[in-house]
Scaffold this motif. Sequence first.
Motif, PDB file in Angstrom:
ATOM      1  N   ALA A   1      15.446  37.978  12.940  1.00 49.00           N
ATOM      2  CA  ALA A   1      14.936  37.717  14.284  1.00 49.00           C
ATOM      3  C   ALA A   1      13.726  36.789  14.250  1.00 49.00           C
ATOM      4  O   ALA A   1      13.644  35.819  15.011  1.00 49.00           O
ATOM      5  CB  ALA A   1      14.587  39.030  14.973  1.00 49.00           C
ATOM      6  N   ASP A   2      12.768  37.073  13.356  1.00 50.93           N
ATOM      7  CA  ASP A   2      11.594  36.212  13.268  1.00 50.93           C
ATOM      8  C   ASP A   2      11.921  34.892  12.596  1.00 50.93           C
ATOM      9  O   ASP A   2      11.369  33.857  12.934  1.00 50.93           O
ATOM     10  CB  ASP A   2      10.478  36.919  12.495  1.00 50.93           C
ATOM     11  N   LEU A   3      12.847  34.919  11.649  1.00 51.75           N
ATOM     12  CA  LEU A   3      13.244  33.697  10.964  1.00 51.75           C
ATOM     13  C   LEU A   3      13.785  32.669  11.955  1.00 51.75           C
ATOM     14  O   LEU A   3      13.458  31.476  11.885  1.00 51.75           O
ATOM     15  CB  LEU A   3      14.319  34.002   9.916  1.00 51.75           C
ATOM     16  N   LEU A   4      14.606  33.112  12.901  1.00 53.44           N
ATOM     17  CA  LEU A   4      15.265  32.200  13.826  1.00 53.44           C
ATOM     18  C   LEU A   4      14.557  32.088  15.172  1.00 53.44           C
ATOM     19  O   LEU A   4      14.771  31.113  15.899  1.00 53.44           O
ATOM     20  CB  LEU A   4      16.715  32.656  14.044  1.00 53.44           C
ATOM     21  N   ASN A   5      13.757  33.092  15.533  1.00 56.35           N
ATOM     22  CA  ASN A   5      12.968  33.010  16.768  1.00 56.35           C
ATOM     23  C   ASN A   5      13.873  32.807  17.986  1.00 56.35           C
ATOM     24  O   ASN A   5      13.555  32.038  18.895  1.00 56.35           O
ATOM     25  CB  ASN A   5      11.962  31.858  16.649  1.00 56.35           C
ATOM     26  N   VAL A   6      15.017  33.492  18.024  1.00 53.57           N
ATOM     27  CA  VAL A   6      16.054  33.235  19.019  1.00 53.57           C
ATOM     28  C   VAL A   6      15.828  34.018  20.304  1.00 53.57           C
ATOM     29  O   VAL A   6      15.521  35.209  20.284  1.00 53.57           O
ATOM     30  CB  VAL A   6      17.443  33.582  18.441  1.00 53.57           C
ATOM     31  N   LYS A   7      16.013  33.330  21.423  1.00 51.91           N
ATOM     32  CA  LYS A   7      16.032  33.973  22.732  1.00 51.91           C
ATOM     33  C   LYS A   7      17.459  34.141  23.226  1.00 51.91           C
ATOM     34  O   LYS A   7      17.826  35.168  23.801  1.00 51.91           O
ATOM     35  CB  LYS A   7      15.229  33.141  23.741  1.00 51.91           C
ATOM     36  N   ASP A   8      18.306  33.123  23.004  1.00 46.87           N
ATOM     37  CA  ASP A   8      19.682  33.179  23.484  1.00 46.87           C
ATOM     38  C   ASP A   8      20.552  32.230  22.666  1.00 46.87           C
ATOM     39  O   ASP A   8      20.069  31.202  22.167  1.00 46.87           O
ATOM     40  CB  ASP A   8      19.740  32.781  24.968  1.00 46.87           C
ATOM     41  N   ILE A   9      21.822  32.598  22.510  1.00 46.93           N
ATOM     42  CA  ILE A   9      22.802  31.741  21.832  1.00 46.93           C
ATOM     43  C   ILE A   9      23.983  31.556  22.776  1.00 46.93           C
ATOM     44  O   ILE A   9      24.523  32.532  23.307  1.00 46.93           O
ATOM     45  CB  ILE A   9      23.274  32.354  20.504  1.00 46.93           C
ATOM     46  N   ARG A  10      24.404  30.312  22.968  1.00 51.78           N
ATOM     47  CA  ARG A  10      25.469  30.030  23.931  1.00 51.78           C
ATOM     48  C   ARG A  10      26.560  29.165  23.293  1.00 51.78           C
ATOM     49  O   ARG A  10      26.248  28.165  22.622  1.00 51.78           O
ATOM     50  CB  ARG A  10      24.907  29.293  25.157  1.00 51.78           C
ATOM     51  N   ALA A  11      27.816  29.556  23.505  1.00 46.51           N
ATOM     52  CA  ALA A  11      28.951  28.726  23.119  1.00 46.51           C
ATOM     53  C   ALA A  11      29.300  27.843  24.305  1.00 46.51           C
ATOM     54  O   ALA A  11      29.919  28.295  25.271  1.00 46.51           O
ATOM     55  CB  ALA A  11      30.129  29.591  22.716  1.00 46.51           C
ATOM     56  N   VAL A  12      28.903  26.577  24.256  1.00 49.85           N
ATOM     57  CA  VAL A  12      29.126  25.654  25.362  1.00 49.85           C
ATOM     58  C   VAL A  12      30.602  25.248  25.414  1.00 49.85           C
ATOM     59  O   VAL A  12      31.200  25.126  26.481  1.00 49.85           O
ATOM     60  CB  VAL A  12      28.223  24.416  25.210  1.00 49.85           C
ATOM     61  N   SER A  13      31.180  25.041  24.252  1.00 51.84           N
ATOM     62  CA  SER A  13      32.615  24.755  24.109  1.00 51.84           C
ATOM     63  C   SER A  13      33.014  25.191  22.715  1.00 51.84           C
ATOM     64  O   SER A  13      32.190  25.750  21.970  1.00 51.84           O
ATOM     65  CB  SER A  13      32.892  23.264  24.316  1.00 51.84           C
ATOM     66  N   ASP A  14      34.253  24.953  22.316  1.00 51.21           N
ATOM     67  CA  ASP A  14      34.680  25.356  20.987  1.00 51.21           C
ATOM     68  C   ASP A  14      33.848  24.696  19.896  1.00 51.21           C
ATOM     69  O   ASP A  14      33.638  25.282  18.824  1.00 51.21           O
ATOM     70  CB  ASP A  14      36.150  24.996  20.771  1.00 51.21           C
ATOM     71  N   THR A  15      33.389  23.492  20.154  1.00 49.34           N
ATOM     72  CA  THR A  15      32.683  22.739  19.104  1.00 49.34           C
ATOM     73  C   THR A  15      31.215  22.472  19.423  1.00 49.34           C
ATOM     74  O   THR A  15      30.576  21.700  18.717  1.00 49.34           O
ATOM     75  CB  THR A  15      33.391  21.397  18.854  1.00 49.34           C
ATOM     76  N   VAL A  16      30.667  23.104  20.467  1.00 48.09           N
ATOM     77  CA  VAL A  16      29.255  22.904  20.816  1.00 48.09           C
ATOM     78  C   VAL A  16      28.573  24.260  20.941  1.00 48.09           C
ATOM     79  O   VAL A  16      28.999  25.115  21.727  1.00 48.09           O
ATOM     80  CB  VAL A  16      29.089  22.110  22.123  1.00 48.09           C
ATOM     81  N   LEU A  17      27.525  24.444  20.156  1.00 49.66           N
ATOM     82  CA  LEU A  17      26.736  25.673  20.163  1.00 49.66           C
ATOM     83  C   LEU A  17      25.304  25.333  20.545  1.00 49.66           C
ATOM     84  O   LEU A  17      24.741  24.352  20.049  1.00 49.66           O
ATOM     85  CB  LEU A  17      26.745  26.310  18.775  1.00 49.66           C
ATOM     86  N   GLU A  18      24.716  26.121  21.423  1.00 51.35           N
ATOM     87  CA  GLU A  18      23.304  25.956  21.777  1.00 51.35           C
ATOM     88  C   GLU A  18      22.534  27.202  21.381  1.00 51.35           C
ATOM     89  O   GLU A  18      22.986  28.332  21.617  1.00 51.35           O
ATOM     90  CB  GLU A  18      23.135  25.688  23.270  1.00 51.35           C
ATOM     91  N   ILE A  19      21.376  26.976  20.785  1.00 47.68           N
ATOM     92  CA  ILE A  19      20.468  28.067  20.451  1.00 47.68           C
ATOM     93  C   ILE A  19      19.156  27.825  21.182  1.00 47.68           C
ATOM     94  O   ILE A  19      18.520  26.785  21.000  1.00 47.68           O
ATOM     95  CB  ILE A  19      20.221  28.163  18.934  1.00 47.68           C
ATOM     96  N   GLU A  20      18.779  28.780  22.018  1.00 43.50           N
ATOM     97  CA  GLU A  20      17.504  28.709  22.730  1.00 43.50           C
ATOM     98  C   GLU A  20      16.506  29.600  22.015  1.00 43.50           C
ATOM     99  O   GLU A  20      16.780  30.777  21.754  1.00 43.50           O
ATOM    100  CB  GLU A  20      17.675  29.162  24.180  1.00 43.50           C
ATOM    101  N   THR A  21      15.372  29.041  21.675  1.00 43.24           N
ATOM    102  CA  THR A  21      14.347  29.800  20.965  1.00 43.24           C
ATOM    103  C   THR A  21      13.311  30.347  21.935  1.00 43.24           C
ATOM    104  O   THR A  21      13.183  29.885  23.069  1.00 43.24           O
ATOM    105  CB  THR A  21      13.664  28.920  19.906  1.00 43.24           C
ATOM    106  N   ALA A  22      12.576  31.341  21.498  1.00 46.53           N
ATOM    107  CA  ALA A  22      11.600  32.002  22.363  1.00 46.53           C
ATOM    108  C   ALA A  22      10.401  31.126  22.673  1.00 46.53           C
ATOM    109  O   ALA A  22       9.680  31.380  23.644  1.00 46.53           O
ATOM    110  CB  ALA A  22      11.137  33.298  21.710  1.00 46.53           C
ATOM    111  N   GLU A  23      10.206  30.085  21.878  1.00 49.24           N
ATOM    112  CA  GLU A  23       9.123  29.138  22.063  1.00 49.24           C
ATOM    113  C   GLU A  23       9.567  27.836  21.394  1.00 49.24           C
ATOM    114  O   GLU A  23      10.554  27.828  20.661  1.00 49.24           O
ATOM    115  CB  GLU A  23       7.842  29.649  21.394  1.00 49.24           C
ATOM    116  N   PRO A  24       8.897  26.741  21.634  1.00 49.82           N
ATOM    117  CA  PRO A  24       9.260  25.526  20.898  1.00 49.82           C
ATOM    118  C   PRO A  24       9.220  25.792  19.392  1.00 49.82           C
ATOM    119  O   PRO A  24       8.220  26.281  18.864  1.00 49.82           O
ATOM    120  CB  PRO A  24       8.169  24.531  21.322  1.00 49.82           C
ATOM    121  N   PHE A  25      10.324  25.500  18.705  1.00 53.20           N
ATOM    122  CA  PHE A  25      10.465  25.918  17.312  1.00 53.20           C
ATOM    123  C   PHE A  25      11.109  24.804  16.508  1.00 53.20           C
ATOM    124  O   PHE A  25      12.322  24.687  16.417  1.00 53.20           O
ATOM    125  CB  PHE A  25      11.306  27.188  17.256  1.00 53.20           C
ATOM    126  N   SER A  26      10.281  23.977  15.909  1.00 45.12           N
ATOM    127  CA  SER A  26      10.778  22.789  15.204  1.00 45.12           C
ATOM    128  C   SER A  26      11.499  23.128  13.909  1.00 45.12           C
ATOM    129  O   SER A  26      12.279  22.334  13.408  1.00 45.12           O
ATOM    130  CB  SER A  26       9.603  21.849  14.897  1.00 45.12           C
TER     131      SER A  26
END
Length: 513
Positions: free
Chosen positions: A126-151
């Motif tokens: 959880a801390d390693l990835l700092n994830v707020k949400d993960i979304r499958a936009v399509s079969d080949t597109v994945l979005e990961i939203e982090t809890a804060e800007p995370f370079s």
Amino acid sequence: MITRRTLARLAFALAATTTFALPQAPALAEDGKTLTVATMWEALPLSMKPRRSRFFNESEILDTLIKLDFDMNLVPGLATSWERVSPTVWRFELRDGVTFHDGSAFNAEAAKFSLERVIALLPYAADLLNVKDIRAVSDTVLEIETAEPFSALPNQLTDAITVIYAASSFDENGEFVKPVGTGPWVFEDYKKQDRTTVVRNENYWGEAPKLDEIVYRYIPDHNARALALETGEVDFVVHLLPSDVARMKADENFKVYMEPSAGLYYGAFNAGDKSVLHDPKVRQAVNLMVDREILVKGALDGIGKPAWTFFPDDFPWAAKEISSYSFDTERAGDLLKEAGYEKNGTTWEKDGKPLTLRILSYSSRAEMAPITETMAALLEQQGIKTKVELFTWAGMLDLVKQGDYDVSVVFWTPEMTGHPDLHLKSQFHSKAGLNYQNWSNLEFDALVDKGRTLDAGPEAMETYAKAQEILQQDAPIIPLVHKIYVAASSKDVSGYQVHPSGFFYNFKNATKN
């Protein structure tokens, strides 16, 4: 010079190891299609938790979305490209047409399922990835939203803990049962305290391996592991003692692989009230009293790089200007006097009691005992009493968590993801789960919290440089040796290359004549 006491300890340790019987093994396959590898750690394919799932990544049973090449640059894995589309959202284009070992399809939903399952089962993720949400936009597109800007997210996605599991890796209750991935090797069999076997994935999305199978033999005893190679019981061995390296290099029947790689041996100081190292002046003095050149030569026959800072000089994020320690006994003495100590004959004392350090380490790594013993001997020469104790990793960690120690000599991999966030925040932030040292520095915390929000560039470099300077000056650790990765094989093995991360066996291109 190493003291007689240290030599006696080491001689006893080596003598003790020779009493263990070499594990029996069947004869090696004669067709040249099976590679048998002797490992120091037991491969535990039926559990996610030990060593942060590292074997799945080392053996390449499972893939990560992003990988590290041999120059530690980010390169495509299961994701072909990635971009930051907002301060907190990263978008990943995924490979099309990839299947898991069970024949099911790899896609964005599968990646989302796997990452969410890992975060649920392994809190460290959880801390390693700092994830707020993960979304499958399509079969080949994945979005990961982090809890804060995370370079650092793309770098973190190279970590072993983020390997992508098929749904069939888990039972109906969501508990892990076996590794089913997309990698070049398929999990085949596991015999407890003996071996793990993987076989070639004929449907691998990349170039398929040349070997048919790899057998990972568990041989924890360092002498027995080397002997297994010399007697032909195995083809390849990792984590050799320095004495074995010298002998095998001189024998034309073997190949020895030695390359700088991720890894730092260091002493973690107990900065809590239970230890004399609560005083930063004492911690600084200890840093000045250990000659790293002698340490590397005496403990490792020169197989290592003397470490005066946490990051090696060639690490991309290493601070270019930092107040590095050096061997300086005069300055060390001044610091101890400022801390209230006086030299009584050859021993530093305070209130009539000798300055004594309880030094813990663990014996499963070949290098730990000689490094720990040699460091203790060098401190004894400078008037600091030591009490060295070796345990299993778990046994040592229990004492560390209780604060019942002064120094614990450990191994860490500061290049594993190619970004400082994993190493500085997870190890030394006052709220980090791995910070067992009772060390807290609010300025350091603020810097590493800020650093993970910044894109690579001058501001990020300056931020992490300041954090490294605090780590250096407040000295919650004593860096000892930057690792040289060492392995050996029979002369019949070809195509092997050491990966600088130290976390891929990288047998895809290996062959055996």
